[in-house]
Scaffold this active site. Structure first.
Site, PDB file in Angstrom:
ATOM      1  N   LYS A 169      48.421  12.012 -21.611  1.00  0.00           N
ATOM      2  CA  LYS A 169      47.434  11.182 -22.317  1.00  0.00           C
ATOM      3  C   LYS A 169      47.991  10.772 -23.672  1.00  0.00           C
ATOM      4  CE  LYS A 169      44.003  12.384 -25.129  1.00  0.00           C
ATOM      5  NZ  LYS A 169      44.010  11.255 -26.078  1.00  0.00           N
ATOM      6  N   GLY A 220      49.723  17.808 -32.053  1.00  0.00           N
ATOM      7  CA  GLY A 220      48.642  17.218 -32.836  1.00  0.00           C
ATOM      8  C   GLY A 220      48.226  18.166 -33.940  1.00  0.00           C
ATOM      9  N   SER A 221      46.993  18.050 -34.349  1.00  0.00           N
ATOM     10  CA  SER A 221      46.534  18.842 -35.498  1.00  0.00           C
ATOM     11  C   SER A 221      46.233  20.286 -35.101  1.00  0.00           C
ATOM     12  CB  SER A 221      45.291  18.192 -36.096  1.00  0.00           C
ATOM     13  OG  SER A 221      44.251  18.224 -35.144  1.00  0.00           O
ATOM     14  N   THR A 224      42.677  20.687 -33.573  1.00  0.00           N
ATOM     15  CA  THR A 224      42.572  20.363 -32.138  1.00  0.00           C
ATOM     16  C   THR A 224      43.312  21.414 -31.317  1.00  0.00           C
ATOM     17  OG1 THR A 224      42.497  18.033 -32.727  1.00  0.00           O
ATOM     18  CG2 THR A 224      42.891  18.529 -30.429  1.00  0.00           C
ATOM     19  N   GLY A 225      44.430  21.910 -31.847  1.00  0.00           N
ATOM     20  CA  GLY A 225      45.196  22.949 -31.132  1.00  0.00           C
ATOM     21  C   GLY A 225      44.338  24.161 -30.826  1.00  0.00           C
ATOM     22  N   GLU A 242      52.320  22.217 -30.573  1.00  0.00           N
ATOM     23  CA  GLU A 242      53.109  21.810 -31.751  1.00  0.00           C
ATOM     24  C   GLU A 242      52.112  21.215 -32.730  1.00  0.00           C
ATOM     25  OE1 GLU A 242      56.073  22.519 -32.282  1.00  0.00           O
ATOM     26  OE2 GLU A 242      56.959  22.900 -30.325  1.00  0.00           O
ATOM     27  N   CYS A 276      55.153  15.499 -39.021  1.00  0.00           N
ATOM     28  CA  CYS A 276      54.749  16.913 -39.096  1.00  0.00           C
ATOM     29  C   CYS A 276      55.743  17.706 -39.936  1.00  0.00           C
ATOM     30  CB  CYS A 276      54.609  17.505 -37.704  1.00  0.00           C
ATOM     31  SG  CYS A 276      56.077  17.332 -36.706  1.00  0.00           S
ATOM     32  N   GLU A 374      47.633  19.788 -45.757  1.00  0.00           N
ATOM     33  CA  GLU A 374      48.612  18.842 -45.192  1.00  0.00           C
ATOM     34  C   GLU A 374      48.122  17.419 -45.462  1.00  0.00           C
ATOM     35  OE1 GLU A 374      48.683  18.186 -40.919  1.00  0.00           O
ATOM     36  OE2 GLU A 374      50.859  18.117 -40.947  1.00  0.00           O
TER      37      GLU A 374
HETATM   38  P1  NAD Z   1      44.781  15.119 -33.303  1.00  0.00           P
HETATM   39  O1  NAD Z   1      44.769  16.579 -33.095  1.00  0.00           O
HETATM   40  O2  NAD Z   1      43.557  14.478 -33.893  1.00  0.00           O
HETATM   41  O3  NAD Z   1      45.012  14.342 -31.934  1.00  0.00           O
HETATM   42  C1  NAD Z   1      46.130  14.582 -31.117  1.00  0.00           C
HETATM   43  C2  NAD Z   1      45.797  14.247 -29.684  1.00  0.00           C
HETATM   44  O4  NAD Z   1      44.764  15.136 -29.231  1.00  0.00           O
HETATM   45  C3  NAD Z   1      45.258  12.836 -29.460  1.00  0.00           C
HETATM   46  O5  NAD Z   1      45.800  12.343 -28.253  1.00  0.00           O
HETATM   47  C4  NAD Z   1      43.765  13.044 -29.328  1.00  0.00           C
HETATM   48  O6  NAD Z   1      43.132  12.059 -28.552  1.00  0.00           O
HETATM   49  C5  NAD Z   1      43.694  14.394 -28.620  1.00  0.00           C
HETATM   50  N1  NAD Z   1      42.458  15.150 -28.837  1.00  0.00           N
HETATM   51  C6  NAD Z   1      41.531  15.014 -29.813  1.00  0.00           C
HETATM   52  N2  NAD Z   1      40.547  15.943 -29.668  1.00  0.00           N
HETATM   53  C7  NAD Z   1      40.873  16.695 -28.585  1.00  0.00           C
HETATM   54  C8  NAD Z   1      40.270  17.835 -27.947  1.00  0.00           C
HETATM   55  N3  NAD Z   1      39.146  18.368 -28.387  1.00  0.00           N
HETATM   56  N4  NAD Z   1      40.899  18.358 -26.864  1.00  0.00           N
HETATM   57  C9  NAD Z   1      42.064  17.841 -26.412  1.00  0.00           C
HETATM   58  N5  NAD Z   1      42.672  16.765 -26.973  1.00  0.00           N
HETATM   59  C10 NAD Z   1      42.089  16.195 -28.048  1.00  0.00           C
HETATM   60  O7  NAD Z   1      46.085  14.809 -34.164  1.00  0.00           O
HETATM   61  P2  NAD Z   1      46.562  13.429 -34.736  1.00  0.00           P
HETATM   62  O8  NAD Z   1      45.651  13.082 -35.893  1.00  0.00           O
HETATM   63  O9  NAD Z   1      46.721  12.445 -33.629  1.00  0.00           O
HETATM   64  O10 NAD Z   1      48.032  13.790 -35.285  1.00  0.00           O
HETATM   65  C11 NAD Z   1      48.262  14.279 -36.553  1.00  0.00           C
HETATM   66  C12 NAD Z   1      48.536  15.764 -36.514  1.00  0.00           C
HETATM   67  O11 NAD Z   1      49.558  16.064 -35.593  1.00  0.00           O
HETATM   68  C13 NAD Z   1      49.043  16.309 -37.840  1.00  0.00           C
HETATM   69  O12 NAD Z   1      48.381  17.501 -38.173  1.00  0.00           O
HETATM   70  C14 NAD Z   1      50.512  16.584 -37.579  1.00  0.00           C
HETATM   71  O13 NAD Z   1      51.077  17.547 -38.415  1.00  0.00           O
HETATM   72  C15 NAD Z   1      50.492  16.972 -36.151  1.00  0.00           C
HETATM   73  N6  NAD Z   1      51.816  16.788 -35.540  1.00  0.00           N
HETATM   74  C16 NAD Z   1      52.558  17.881 -35.220  1.00  0.00           C
HETATM   75  C17 NAD Z   1      53.831  17.748 -34.677  1.00  0.00           C
HETATM   76  C18 NAD Z   1      54.671  18.940 -34.301  1.00  0.00           C
HETATM   77  O14 NAD Z   1      55.624  18.765 -33.557  1.00  0.00           O
HETATM   78  N7  NAD Z   1      54.392  20.134 -34.771  1.00  0.00           N
HETATM   79  C19 NAD Z   1      54.325  16.465 -34.454  1.00  0.00           C
HETATM   80  C20 NAD Z   1      53.553  15.366 -34.785  1.00  0.00           C
HETATM   81  C21 NAD Z   1      52.280  15.541 -35.325  1.00  0.00           C
END
Ligand code: NAD
Length: 475
Positions: A169, A220-221, A224-225, A242, A276, A374
């Protein structure tokens, strides 16, 4: 007429009646529409992945590699079209978008060479015991909007290589380039092995809790993780997370300000700070603080903020309105608290496009929001330190543990400090370099598990031990 993109399910490009708009962050114009998938489409994609898994897991490694190389080739051959599309949906300047597209092609090729060999646990007169790695099954991949193509590839390639199939996705903010790649590879990968779907954030939890998905790989964040870990617990899905970071860079007194100023700038401002592993807190020894901060400010004054599609732009817009509002809020908070600005400090949310001027803060306190949180935007706090012990403690004073950097003329000292940082990756005298052969993963709340390298590949497999008793052969 806005271009309508399709999803890849079971080797076919499909559409839905409900569509989502995708906006160019440089001017807020709608530049594409993508399917708004729900449970029905997700079930179709998972069923296709499950069916394909039966044969893909038995497909010889060389054939799996060839399919990955076909993806790598398709990305490279179409790089010109892809990087322009990436800039238009993500905002990053053309040069950086090019880097992501060519990087994705190169990383696919490099990762395809990885192999998890069997390990012999015991080879005695009594028995032969061997560990082999078997694919976990159907993988659900969920990616963010900052490096949409690289993140997608980072999930698809190891899944395929290990013998898994995947339903990926995209972020609802940046689906276009990934869907164009889906179209390019639809006939290069066996049906069902790679499925790419789009939808709103609510599609994420449907993936996490889907009973026929065996593993979630998520970038992602951290917030959400945590939800993903919770959702995946119902049936003990395997997970790789990640997550966010608040990476510290430490500049020692022997570093040459003229040499490091430009590199420090880009370690924070690449992709408008939406990385990130960007340097999000920069600690500079007091002996060189004034000279180095002036050199960084001087360099910053030459960098152009603007539309990433225009030549000469170094820093593009923030990718989306929500993130733009958050970065503006952090700058306003710094102003309200009377922190000093070395560069910038003004924001203007009224124009079209999500632009935030380059902003550099001069020695804000450790508990300032811009230091403790962050920021994920083009705002860099510079802080003074006086002793090694003090700076290590301040760098480690974070719930995050993704990466960090040490800048010094004495590489040995750099390593000594690096070894005391509580992060998964530390660079000495460079930044953001990741190798497809080295594990990348966060400590503390920056992640769970790792990507890249054999360690990353193992996350898509279970160990299976086969033990043969040698001296007990039935006659
Ligand atoms: P996010 O967590 O808002 O969204 C990431 C993904 O998760 C999107 O596809 C979103 O649609 C999906 N999502 C949202 N809610 C969800 C849920 N409840 N269950 C499952 N999936 C869900 O993050 P973002 O705003 O898209 O990205 C920014 C964040 O990502 C920052 O915190 C950044 O540090 C982190 N990031 C980490 C790495 C790494 O490798 N460690 C790399 C890039 C970004």
């Amino acid at each position: 007429m806005v271009t309508q993109y399709k999803n890849l399910i079971n080797g076919e490009m499909i559409s839905t009646t409900d569509m989502l708009d995708v906006v160019n962050p440089a001017n807020e114009e709608v530049i594409g529409q993508v399917p708004a998938c729900g449970q029905v489409e997700l079930d179709q994609a998972v069923a296709a992945a499950r069916a394909a898994f039966k044969t893909w897991k038995k497909t010889p490694l060389e054939e799996r590699r060839a399919a990955i190389m076909a993806i790598s080739g398709a990305i490279k051959e179409n790089a010109d079209e892809l990087f322009r599309l990436l800039t238009s949906e993500q905002g990053k300047p053309h040069q950086q978008a090019k880097g992501e597209i060519y990087g994705a092609a190169a990383i696919s090729a490099a990762q395809s060479t990885l192999e998890l060999e069997d390990e012999i646990n015991e080879d005695s007169d009594a028995r032969l015991s061997r560990t082999r790695r078997v694919p976990v099954g159907v993988v659900g991949g969920i990616v963010p909007w900052n490096f949409p193509v690289m993140m997608a590839i980072q999930k698809i390639v190891p899944a395929m290589l290990s013998g898994c199939t995947i339903v990926l996705k995209t972020s609802p903010f940046t689906p276009l380039t990934t869907l164009r790649i889906a179209e390019l590879i639809a006939d290069k990968v066996p049906a069902g092995v790679v499925n790419i779907i789009t939808g709103n954030d609510d599609l994420g939890p449907m993936i996490t809790s889907h009973p026929d998905i065996d593993k979630i790989t998520f970038t992602g964040s951290t917030a959400t993780g945590k939800k993903i870990m919770e959702g995946a617990s119902a049936d003990l899905k395997r997970i790789t997370l990640e997550l966010g970071g608040n990476d510290a860079s430490i500049v020692m007194p022997d570093a040459d300000p003229k040499k490091v100023a430009e590199q420090l700038f880009w370690s924070s401002f690449q992709n408008a700070g939406q990385v990130c592993i960007a340097a999000k807190r920069i600690y500079i020894h007091e002996d060189i603080y004034d000279e180095l901060s002036a050199a960084i400010a001087e360099y910053a004054s030459q960098v152009k903020v603007g539309d990433g599609a225009q030549q000469g732009t170094g820093v593009g817009p923030i990718q989306n309105k929500k993130q733009f509002d958050r970065v503006v809020e952090l700058i306003e908070d710094a102003k309200d608290n009377g922190y000093k600005f070395l560069v910038g400090g003004e924001t203007d949310p009224s124009g079209s496009g999500y632009y935030v001027p380059i902003t550099i803060l001069d020695n804000p306190p450790e508990d300032a929001r811009i230091v403790a949180e962050e920021q994920f935007g083009p705002v860099m706090p510079l802080m003074k330190f006086s002793s090694e012990e003090e700076v290590i403690e301040r760098a480690n004073n974070s719930e995050y543990g993704l990466a960090g950097a040490v800048w010094t003329a004495d590489a040995e000292k750099g390593v000594e400090i690096a070894e005391q940082l509580e992060t998964g990756t530390v660079w000495v005298n460079e930044f953001m370099h990741l190798s497809p052969f080295a594990p990348f993963g966060g400590h503390k709340q920056s992640g769970f598990g790792a990507e890249y390298g054999k360690e990353g590949l193992k996350e898509f497999t279970y160990p299976q031990v086969i033990t043969v008793k040698k001296d007990n052969v039935p006659a």
